[in-house]
Design a protein around this motif. Structure first.
Motif, PDB file in Angstrom:
ATOM      1  N   SER A  31       0.477  -1.152  -0.346  1.00 30.38           N
ATOM      2  CA  SER A  31       0.102  -0.258   0.131  1.00 30.38           C
ATOM      3  C   SER A  31       0.894   1.028  -0.153  1.00 30.38           C
ATOM      4  CB  SER A  31      -1.099  -0.512   1.561  1.00 30.38           C
ATOM      5  OG  SER A  31      -1.250   1.130   1.529  1.00 30.38           O
ATOM      6  N   PHE A  32       1.958   1.368   0.937  1.00 31.79           N
ATOM      7  CA  PHE A  32       2.794   2.356   0.802  1.00 31.79           C
ATOM      8  C   PHE A  32       3.349   2.443  -0.144  1.00 31.79           C
ATOM      9  CE2 PHE A  32       3.283   1.896   5.752  1.00 31.79           C
ATOM     10  CZ  PHE A  32       1.885   2.280   5.640  1.00 31.79           C
ATOM     11  N   LEU A  33       4.174   1.190  -0.693  1.00 29.68           N
ATOM     12  CA  LEU A  33       4.818   1.543  -2.249  1.00 29.68           C
ATOM     13  C   LEU A  33       4.061   2.151  -3.154  1.00 29.68           C
ATOM     14  CD1 LEU A  33       6.539  -1.584  -1.433  1.00 29.68           C
ATOM     15  CD2 LEU A  33       7.885   0.810  -1.703  1.00 29.68           C
ATOM     16  N   SER A  34       2.564   1.914  -3.982  1.00 34.94           N
ATOM     17  CA  SER A  34       1.365   2.752  -4.322  1.00 34.94           C
ATOM     18  C   SER A  34       1.516   4.295  -3.884  1.00 34.94           C
ATOM     19  CB  SER A  34       0.071   2.275  -4.050  1.00 34.94           C
ATOM     20  OG  SER A  34      -0.216   2.044  -3.252  1.00 34.94           O
ATOM     21  N   HIS A  35       1.747   4.662  -2.469  1.00 35.35           N
ATOM     22  CA  HIS A  35       1.842   5.648  -2.688  1.00 35.35           C
ATOM     23  C   HIS A  35       2.444   6.402  -3.016  1.00 35.35           C
ATOM     24  CE1 HIS A  35      -1.764   4.291   0.574  1.00 35.35           C
ATOM     25  NE2 HIS A  35      -2.219   4.780  -0.267  1.00 35.35           N
ATOM     26  N   ILE A  36       4.201   5.788  -3.020  1.00 35.09           N
ATOM     27  CA  ILE A  36       4.755   6.784  -3.773  1.00 35.09           C
ATOM     28  C   ILE A  36       4.851   6.786  -5.140  1.00 35.09           C
ATOM     29  CG2 ILE A  36       7.495   6.874  -3.382  1.00 35.09           C
ATOM     30  CD1 ILE A  36       7.284   4.731  -0.754  1.00 35.09           C
ATOM     31  N   ALA A  37       4.519   5.835  -5.224  1.00 36.04           N
ATOM     32  CA  ALA A  37       4.400   5.873  -7.042  1.00 36.04           C
ATOM     33  C   ALA A  37       3.542   6.652  -7.512  1.00 36.04           C
ATOM     34  CB  ALA A  37       3.960   4.858  -7.288  1.00 36.04           C
ATOM     35  N   ALA A  38       2.294   7.302  -6.444  1.00 37.74           N
ATOM     36  CA  ALA A  38       1.595   7.813  -6.897  1.00 37.74           C
ATOM     37  C   ALA A  38       1.925   9.358  -7.367  1.00 37.74           C
ATOM     38  CB  ALA A  38       0.012   8.053  -6.240  1.00 37.74           C
ATOM     39  N   VAL A  39       2.863  10.123  -6.919  1.00 38.75           N
ATOM     40  CA  VAL A  39       3.731  11.280  -6.488  1.00 38.75           C
ATOM     41  C   VAL A  39       4.607  11.812  -7.395  1.00 38.75           C
ATOM     42  CG1 VAL A  39       3.260  11.886  -3.669  1.00 38.75           C
ATOM     43  CG2 VAL A  39       5.826  10.221  -4.357  1.00 38.75           C
ATOM     44  N   ASP A  40       5.268  12.810  -6.869  1.00 42.50           N
ATOM     45  CA  ASP A  40       6.490  13.019  -8.097  1.00 42.50           C
ATOM     46  C   ASP A  40       7.819  13.617  -8.208  1.00 42.50           C
ATOM     47  OD1 ASP A  40       4.168  13.218 -10.945  1.00 42.50           O
ATOM     48  OD2 ASP A  40       2.886  14.291  -8.880  1.00 42.50           O
ATOM     49  N   GLY A  41       8.126  13.675  -6.785  1.00 40.34           N
ATOM     50  CA  GLY A  41       9.315  13.370  -6.211  1.00 40.34           C
ATOM     51  C   GLY A  41       8.982  13.186  -4.460  1.00 40.34           C
ATOM     52  N   ILE A  42      10.093  12.821  -4.389  1.00 42.94           N
ATOM     53  CA  ILE A  42      10.773  12.351  -2.529  1.00 42.94           C
ATOM     54  C   ILE A  42      11.318  13.179  -1.861  1.00 42.94           C
ATOM     55  CG2 ILE A  42      11.358  10.452  -1.470  1.00 42.94           C
ATOM     56  CD1 ILE A  42      10.514   8.888  -4.123  1.00 42.94           C
ATOM     57  N   PHE A  43      10.904  13.633  -0.336  1.00 44.39           N
ATOM     58  CA  PHE A  43      11.665  14.252   0.187  1.00 44.39           C
ATOM     59  C   PHE A  43      11.373  13.298   1.482  1.00 44.39           C
ATOM     60  CE2 PHE A  43       8.722  18.461   1.005  1.00 44.39           C
ATOM     61  CZ  PHE A  43       9.972  18.797  -0.150  1.00 44.39           C
ATOM     62  N   HIS A  44      13.144  12.549   1.463  1.00 45.88           N
ATOM     63  CA  HIS A  44      13.726  10.708   1.869  1.00 45.88           C
ATOM     64  C   HIS A  44      14.223  11.720   3.434  1.00 45.88           C
ATOM     65  CE1 HIS A  44      16.133   7.094   1.447  1.00 45.88           C
ATOM     66  NE2 HIS A  44      15.654   7.463   2.816  1.00 45.88           N
ATOM     67  N   LEU A  45      12.650  12.047   4.513  1.00 43.84           N
ATOM     68  CA  LEU A  45      13.264  12.205   5.463  1.00 43.84           C
ATOM     69  C   LEU A  45      14.055  11.179   6.253  1.00 43.84           C
ATOM     70  CD1 LEU A  45      12.360  14.476   7.423  1.00 43.84           C
ATOM     71  CD2 LEU A  45      10.533  13.353   8.803  1.00 43.84           C
ATOM     72  N   VAL A  46      15.067  11.421   6.831  1.00 45.09           N
ATOM     73  CA  VAL A  46      16.009  10.710   8.200  1.00 45.09           C
ATOM     74  C   VAL A  46      16.202  10.506   9.713  1.00 45.09           C
ATOM     75  CG1 VAL A  46      18.742   8.965   7.994  1.00 45.09           C
ATOM     76  CG2 VAL A  46      17.440   9.648   5.676  1.00 45.09           C
ATOM     77  N   ARG A  47      15.872   9.619  10.178  1.00 42.09           N
ATOM     78  CA  ARG A  47      16.478  10.371  11.911  1.00 42.09           C
ATOM     79  C   ARG A  47      17.728   9.974  12.257  1.00 42.09           C
ATOM     80  NH1 ARG A  47      13.217   7.757  17.074  1.00 42.09           N
ATOM     81  NH2 ARG A  47      15.024   7.947  18.587  1.00 42.09           N
ATOM     82  N   ALA A  48      18.694  11.436  12.574  1.00 40.72           N
ATOM     83  CA  ALA A  48      19.875  11.645  13.275  1.00 40.72           C
ATOM     84  C   ALA A  48      19.892  12.682  14.832  1.00 40.72           C
ATOM     85  CB  ALA A  48      20.653  12.330  12.591  1.00 40.72           C
ATOM     86  N   PHE A  49      18.541  11.988  15.231  1.00 41.90           N
ATOM     87  CA  PHE A  49      18.865  11.909  16.704  1.00 41.90           C
ATOM     88  C   PHE A  49      18.153  10.875  17.134  1.00 41.90           C
ATOM     89  CE2 PHE A  49      13.689  12.219  15.417  1.00 41.90           C
ATOM     90  CZ  PHE A  49      13.383  11.993  16.432  1.00 41.90           C
TER      91      PHE A  49
END
Length: 426
Positions: free
Chosen positions: A116-134
C-alpha cells in the motif's frame, strides 16, 4: 561538520532537471515524505502546512492513508507585488506534499503495509527522503537504535527492489509485444529494440548497485522508453536530515559527513539538515513574534558560546527552504498576474511556452492566444517606486510583447491577450 556545499546552485538545478525528465508534464505535481516509521514525517508535514493535518503519534503506521497538504511557497517577489497593489484577493503559489506512512525492511515483498505504501510513493512525483539522526528515549525506533546510514540503505533497498520487480515485468511485456508484432511463438526469444535494451540494461545495473535510476546517464530515446515503466527511483529525491535541536543549532552531527558520503555514492542529491524539535518550538511561538525572535536569538547565542559564528550559525527556520527545494526538484516555477483586484502566483514547469502558461489560467487563453505582455520582476521593482502600476516600466521600454515561442521565465509579470470566437454554424 555538515557536508560541504556544492560549488554553485547550477549543479543542483542540473540534477533536478535530470531527475524531472522522467516525470509527468503537469503543473500540479506533488512531493511525498518517505522514510521509516517515527522519523518525523507527520510532524514535519504539520509544520510545512502550518497546522496539525496529520496525526503525529508515536507508533509505527500511525499514518496509513497519505495525508495531503498544500504548503504556501515562500516568495518575496509575490509578497512585494501584493504590497504594491494591495488587492482584495491575494493567491500565492502552493506545493502539494503527501505524508506517506513509514516503510520497513521487506516492504517491497509486502511486509508491514508495504504494498500500500509503495503504491502511495508511486503516485507522487518527487520524494522528500526523511532520515532520523536524533536520539530520544521517548520516540521509539522501528529497529531499536538510531543509525541513519542503515535507514538510508533500508529505504533505498526497498525502493530499488520494487523497481527490480517492475523491470522483470517490463521485460516480459516487451517480449510479448515483439512476439505478437512478428507473429512468433511464445517459446521464441524475439529481438528487442536497441533503445529498450540499452535503457533496460542501464536501469538494471543501477538498481543492482542500490542506486536510483534518476541519477543515471540516459539518451533521449532511452528516457522516452523508461518514462513509461513507472519506476519509483526515477523520481527526484531531496534528503532531509532530522537532527536534535542541540545539533541543529551547532550545525554539526557525527552522522552528517557519513550521510553526505552515502548520498554521493548513491548518485548524489540535495541534503537539508533540520530539526523538527527546533521547528516545533519556533512554530508554537507563532502568536508572539517577540518570543519567536527571542528564541532564535537564544539559539544563535548558544552557537556563539561554542565559538561558532558567521551567517550559517544564525538560527532560523528551514521550513521555507524545504518547500522551495521540493518545488525546485519538480522543476516548477511561478509567473504572476497583478492588478487592483487580484495578485496571483501561477505554477508552471520550467520550459513552458507562453500559450501553455496562459492555458493554466483558462483553456480559452491558450486556444485564442495572441500575445503575452511581459515585465521582468526586477525591472518592475526598480522602476515602479512601490506603486501598483506598469506606467514607469512602459516608459522605460521594459514592457515587452512576446509571441507563441516565448519561454516563460521565473517571476514574469504577465498579461495575456487572447481572442476566442464561437465556431460558425455550417
Amino acid at each position: 561538520m555538515p557536508p560541504k556545499k556544492k560549488d554553485s546552485g547550477d549543479n543542483e538545478d542540473l540534477g533536478a532537471m535530470r531527475a524531472a525528465r522522467f516525470g509527468r508534464v503537469k503543473n500540479d505535481l506533488s512531493m511525498g515524505f518517505v522514510g521509516l516509521p517515527n522519523v518525523g514525517k507527520s510532524s514535519l508535514t504539520n509544520l510545512l502546512a502550518g497546522a496539525a493535518h496529520a496525526e503525529a503519534a508515536n507508533y509505527p503506521f500511525c499514518t496509513i492513508d497519505p495525508n495531503v497538504v498544500r504548503c504556501i511557497v515562500p516568495d518575496q517577489k509575490f509578497k512585494y507585488l501584493a504590497e504594491c497593489w494591495n488587492p482584495p484577493s491575494v493567491i500565492p503559489a502552493a506545493l502539494k506534499v503527501v505524508d506517506i506512512a513509514g516503510l520497513i525492511r521487506g516492504a517491497s515483498e509486502g511486509a508491514g503495509l508495504g504494498n500500500s505504501f509503495l503504491s502511495h510513493i508511486a503516485a507522487v512525483d518527487g520524494i522528500f527522503h526523511l532520515v532520523r539522526a536524533f536520539d530520544s528515549d521517548e520516540v521509539i525506533h522501528v529497529d531499536d537504535s538510531v543509525d541513519p546510514i542503515r535507514d538510508l540503505e533500508t529505504i533505498e533497498s526497498e525502493l530499488c527492489l520494487k523497481d527490480k520487480m517492475v523491470l522483470e515485468g517490463v521485460l516480459e511485456k516487451e517480449k510479448e509485444r515483439a512476439r505478437k508484432e512478428k507473429g512468433l511463438s511464445r517459446a521464441s526469444e524475439p529481438k528487442l529494440g536497441e533503445a529498450f535494451l540499452s535503457a533496460y540494461e542501464k536501469c538494471e545495473a543501477l538498481l543492482q548497485a542500490n542506486t536510483p535510476v534518476q541519477t543515471g546517464e540516459f539518451k533521449d530515446a532511452e528516457v522516452e522508453v523508461i518514462r513509461d515503466w513507472g519506476l519509483i527511483t526515477t523520481k527526484p529525491q531531496v534528503y532531509i536530515i532530522n537532527m536534535s535541536q542541540k545539533n541543529f543549532i551547532r550545525k554539526g552531527s557525527k552522522w552528517l559527513p557519513k550521510i553526505g558520503a552515502w548520498v554521493k555514492e548513491h548518485g548524489g542529491g540535495q541534503i537539508i539538515p533540520m530539526s523538527c524539535e527546533f521547528e516545533q518550538t519556533y512554530f508554537d511561538l507563532k502568536d508572539d513574534k517577540d518570543a519567536q525572535q527571542a528564541f532564535l536569538d537564544d539559539c544563535t547565542k548558544q552557537a556563539r558560546d561554542l565559538g561558532l559564528t558567521g551567517p550559517q550559525f544564525v538560527a532560523k527556520s528551514v521550513i521555507p527552504r524545504i518547500v522551495r527545494s521540493g518545488r525546485a526538484a519538480l522543476c516548477l516555477q511561478s509567473f504572476y498576474t497583478a492588478g487592483p483586484k487580484e495578485v496571483r502566483a501561477w505554477t508552471i514547469q520550467k520550459g513552458t511556452l507562453a500559450p501553455q502558461a496562459a492555458g493554466v489560467i483558462h483553456t480559452d487563453f491558450e486556444r485564442g492566444f495572441i500575445k503575452a505582455e511581459v515585465a521582468n520582476f526586477d525591472d518592475f521593482k526598480a522602476l515602479s517606486g512601490g506603486q501598483g502600476s506598469m506606467a514607469k516600466v512602459k516608459e522605460a521600454g521594459k514592457y515587452r510583447q512576446e509571441g507563441k515561442t516565448y519561454v516563460m521565465q521565473e517571476g514574469d509579470i504577465v498579461v495575456f491577450m487572447h481572442n476566442v470566437t464561437a465556431s460558425k454554424k455550417k
